[in-house]
Scaffold this motif. Structure first.
Motif, PDB file in Angstrom:
ATOM      1  N   LYS A   1       0.837  -1.188   0.000  1.00  0.00           N
ATOM      2  CA  LYS A   1       0.000   0.000   0.000  1.00  0.00           C
ATOM      3  C   LYS A   1       0.874   1.239   0.000  1.00  0.00           C
ATOM      4  CE  LYS A   1      -4.101  -1.806   2.328  1.00  0.00           C
ATOM      5  NZ  LYS A   1      -4.984  -1.666   3.521  1.00  0.00           N
ATOM      6  N   ARG A   2       0.461   2.254  -0.717  1.00  0.00           N
ATOM      7  CA  ARG A   2       1.251   3.484  -0.798  1.00  0.00           C
ATOM      8  C   ARG A   2       1.155   4.243   0.518  1.00  0.00           C
ATOM      9  NH1 ARG A   2       0.790   7.047  -5.793  1.00  0.00           N
ATOM     10  NH2 ARG A   2       3.029   7.151  -5.517  1.00  0.00           N
ATOM     11  N   ILE A   3       2.292   4.696   0.993  1.00  0.00           N
ATOM     12  CA  ILE A   3       2.370   5.417   2.270  1.00  0.00           C
ATOM     13  C   ILE A   3       2.151   6.900   2.021  1.00  0.00           C
ATOM     14  CG2 ILE A   3       3.843   5.960   4.234  1.00  0.00           C
ATOM     15  CD1 ILE A   3       5.304   3.321   3.714  1.00  0.00           C
ATOM     16  N   HIS A   4       1.226   7.499   2.773  1.00  0.00           N
ATOM     17  CA  HIS A   4       0.917   8.924   2.642  1.00  0.00           C
ATOM     18  C   HIS A   4       1.269   9.643   3.932  1.00  0.00           C
ATOM     19  CE1 HIS A   4      -1.261   8.691  -1.213  1.00  0.00           C
ATOM     20  NE2 HIS A   4      -1.613   7.494  -0.797  1.00  0.00           N
ATOM     21  N   ASP A   5       2.366  10.341   3.929  1.00  0.00           N
ATOM     22  CA  ASP A   5       2.833  11.147   5.059  1.00  0.00           C
ATOM     23  C   ASP A   5       4.304  11.407   4.798  1.00  0.00           C
ATOM     24  OD1 ASP A   5       4.355  11.297   7.802  1.00  0.00           O
ATOM     25  OD2 ASP A   5       2.294  11.950   8.198  1.00  0.00           O
ATOM     26  N   LYS A   6       4.690  12.661   4.724  1.00  0.00           N
ATOM     27  CA  LYS A   6       6.055  13.012   4.343  1.00  0.00           C
ATOM     28  C   LYS A   6       7.095  12.388   5.261  1.00  0.00           C
ATOM     29  CE  LYS A   6       4.985  17.410   2.064  1.00  0.00           C
ATOM     30  NZ  LYS A   6       5.244  18.870   2.058  1.00  0.00           N
ATOM     31  N   GLU A   7       6.891  12.520   6.566  1.00  0.00           N
ATOM     32  CA  GLU A   7       7.880  12.004   7.511  1.00  0.00           C
ATOM     33  C   GLU A   7       7.976  10.489   7.459  1.00  0.00           C
ATOM     34  OE1 GLU A   7       7.159  13.529  11.384  1.00  0.00           O
ATOM     35  OE2 GLU A   7       7.515  15.622  10.832  1.00  0.00           O
ATOM     36  N   LYS A   8       6.820   9.832   7.377  1.00  0.00           N
ATOM     37  CA  LYS A   8       6.815   8.371   7.306  1.00  0.00           C
ATOM     38  C   LYS A   8       7.470   7.890   6.012  1.00  0.00           C
ATOM     39  CE  LYS A   8       2.725   7.505  10.177  1.00  0.00           C
ATOM     40  NZ  LYS A   8       1.359   6.939  10.205  1.00  0.00           N
ATOM     41  N   CYS A   9       7.193   8.608   4.910  1.00  0.00           N
ATOM     42  CA  CYS A   9       7.786   8.232   3.630  1.00  0.00           C
ATOM     43  C   CYS A   9       9.305   8.362   3.655  1.00  0.00           C
ATOM     44  CB  CYS A   9       7.207   9.094   2.508  1.00  0.00           C
ATOM     45  SG  CYS A   9       5.538   8.648   2.006  1.00  0.00           S
ATOM     46  N   TYR A  10       9.785   9.445   4.228  1.00  0.00           N
ATOM     47  CA  TYR A  10      11.233   9.674   4.292  1.00  0.00           C
ATOM     48  C   TYR A  10      11.900   8.625   5.173  1.00  0.00           C
ATOM     49  CZ  TYR A  10      15.626  12.272   4.255  1.00  0.00           C
ATOM     50  OH  TYR A  10      16.938  12.640   4.068  1.00  0.00           O
ATOM     51  N   ALA A  11      11.281   8.328   6.317  1.00  0.00           N
ATOM     52  CA  ALA A  11      11.832   7.323   7.228  1.00  0.00           C
ATOM     53  C   ALA A  11      11.844   5.943   6.577  1.00  0.00           C
ATOM     54  CB  ALA A  11      11.019   7.295   8.521  1.00  0.00           C
ATOM     55  N   GLU A  12      10.778   5.630   5.829  1.00  0.00           N
ATOM     56  CA  GLU A  12      10.720   4.344   5.145  1.00  0.00           C
ATOM     57  C   GLU A  12      11.770   4.266   4.041  1.00  0.00           C
ATOM     58  OE1 GLU A  12       9.299   0.502   3.965  1.00  0.00           O
ATOM     59  OE2 GLU A  12       9.463   1.664   5.814  1.00  0.00           O
ATOM     60  N   ALA A  13      12.001   5.378   3.339  1.00  0.00           N
ATOM     61  CA  ALA A  13      13.044   5.416   2.315  1.00  0.00           C
ATOM     62  C   ALA A  13      14.416   5.155   2.936  1.00  0.00           C
ATOM     63  CB  ALA A  13      13.028   6.756   1.592  1.00  0.00           C
TER      64      ALA A  13
END
Length: 375
Positions: free
Chosen positions: A18-30
């Motif tokens: 599932k696509r992650i929607h949230d800037k901080e969560k996306c950056y941390a996941e990257a």
């Protein structure tokens, strides 16, 4: 019985991708994915499920063995320079298509450091790309190039230096002409979705290796004559709303196995392309009939017919012994020919009609028939 059991990999894609929607969560996941990629020595980094990723972590520079990079984001507005340091990259797929809303300041520019990617073999980029730089002709190992943009108006002639380029796809609606130099590439497949393009360069006659051509234009009323010189062509997919004639020269394509033509305003389908070695034929438009010569296609495995004006099918269908799948979308068709019972290898039939009231009794002869869909 139809099995609904999924492979573990398929279930993973459904549940965990599932696509992650949230800037901080996306950056941390990257950052996490980059770390895992480095620790396990993986050669592929996939950041395609991070919808709100607005920056690429610089830690990616440490992935010296990375060969494939996939980025897909709704919020990324800049391709960072440091990606050009990943000289081991062979495959780049960057999709920033969600930014195609003509917002000022959102033009994507390919950084000049990309010139360092001397091992690049596949480049796919989508989004508000402002322009393709001239130095794109320096990628000596490039085999595949895919570009989709609403803003690119000119395709650089330096592409002619790509002596290994076999696959080219351009979906750039503002391009009005293409450079002659494209014909200097050993293209095997070419897809063009350029609605403002009014002609093809005469030099395209030299694309003798071309096997697959997909062509979607709104502004051309006639098929370019030079297409019929591509003797190696086996796949032809055309969408041309204002075309009124299919030239007889199509019979020159002695290897054509796949032919799809959509949105045509032709009233009568001609006989002459029924002598081609077609295995797949799809006709979509406003035609009124199908010629009996359709029975001259002994290799035909799949047939798709769609027209609001089509009222009947010819009896010659009984000659289509290789036919496995038949799809007909014709609201005015009232009956199906009994000759369909002679299609001994038919496995699937799909009919969409407002007037059909019964099926031929000869359907009982179709021993391999597995699926009937009636709308």
């Amino acid at each position: 019985m139809i099995s609904l059991r999924m492979k573990d990999s398929e279930l993973y894609k459904l549940v965990f991708r599932k696509r992650i929607h949230d800037k901080e969560k996306c950056y941390a996941e990257a950052q996490r994915l980059i770390k895992v990629c480095g620790e396990k020595g993986k050669k592929t980094l996939d950041l395609s499920n991070l919808a709100d990723l607005d920056a690429i972590p610089q830690e990616i520079e440490g992935l010296h063995n990375l060969t494939t990079l996939i980025i897909e984001s709704d919020k990324l507005t800049k391709i960072p320079d440091f990606l050009g340091n990943l000289v081991s990259l062979k495959n780049i797929n960057i999709n920033l298509q969600a930014l195609g809303k003509d917002k000022p300041g959102y033009d994507i520019i390919l950084p000049e450091t990309f010139q360092n990617l001397v091992n690049l073999q596949k480049l796919s980029i989508s989004g508000n790309i402002k322009e393709l730089p001239q130095w794109i002709g320096n990628f000596e190992k490039l085999i595949s190039l895919y570009v989709k943009s609403k803003h690119i108006q000119k395709f650089p002639h330096e592409v002619g230096r790509l002596k290994r380029l076999q696959n080219l796809a351009l979906w750039c609606r503002e391009i009005t002409e293409l450079p002659d130099q494209i014909a200097e590439c050993p293209l095997v497949t070419m897809s063009l979705g350029c609605s403002k393009l009014t002609s093809l360069p005469e030099s395209f006659r030299n694309l003798k290796r071309l096997q697959s051509f997909l062509y979607q234009f709104d502004s051309i009323a006639e098929l370019p004559e030079l297409i019929w010189s591509w003797e190696s062509l086996s796949y032809l997919d055309l969408t041309m709303p204002i075309i009124e004639k299919i030239p007889e020269n199509i019979s020159n394509l002695k290897r054509l196995a796949y032919f799809n033509i959509s949105k045509i305003s032709i009233k009568k389908i001609p006989d002459y392309f029924m002598m081609l070695p077609l295995e797949y034929l799809s006709l979509k438009g406003t035609f009124e009939s199908i010629p009996p010569s359709v029975g001259n296609l002994p290799n035909l495995k799949e047939l798709y017919l769609s027209s609001p004006n089509l009222k009947s099918l010819p009896d010659s269908f009984e000659q289509l012994h290789s036919l496995r799948k038949l799809t007909v979308d014709a609201k005015s068709i009232k009956s199906l020919p009994t000759s369909l019972g002679g299609c001994s290898n038919l496995e699937s039939i799909s009919i969409k009609s407002d007037c059909l009231t019964k099926l031929p009794t000869t359907f009982s002869k179709l021993e391999k028939l597995q699926q009937i869909y009636l709308d």
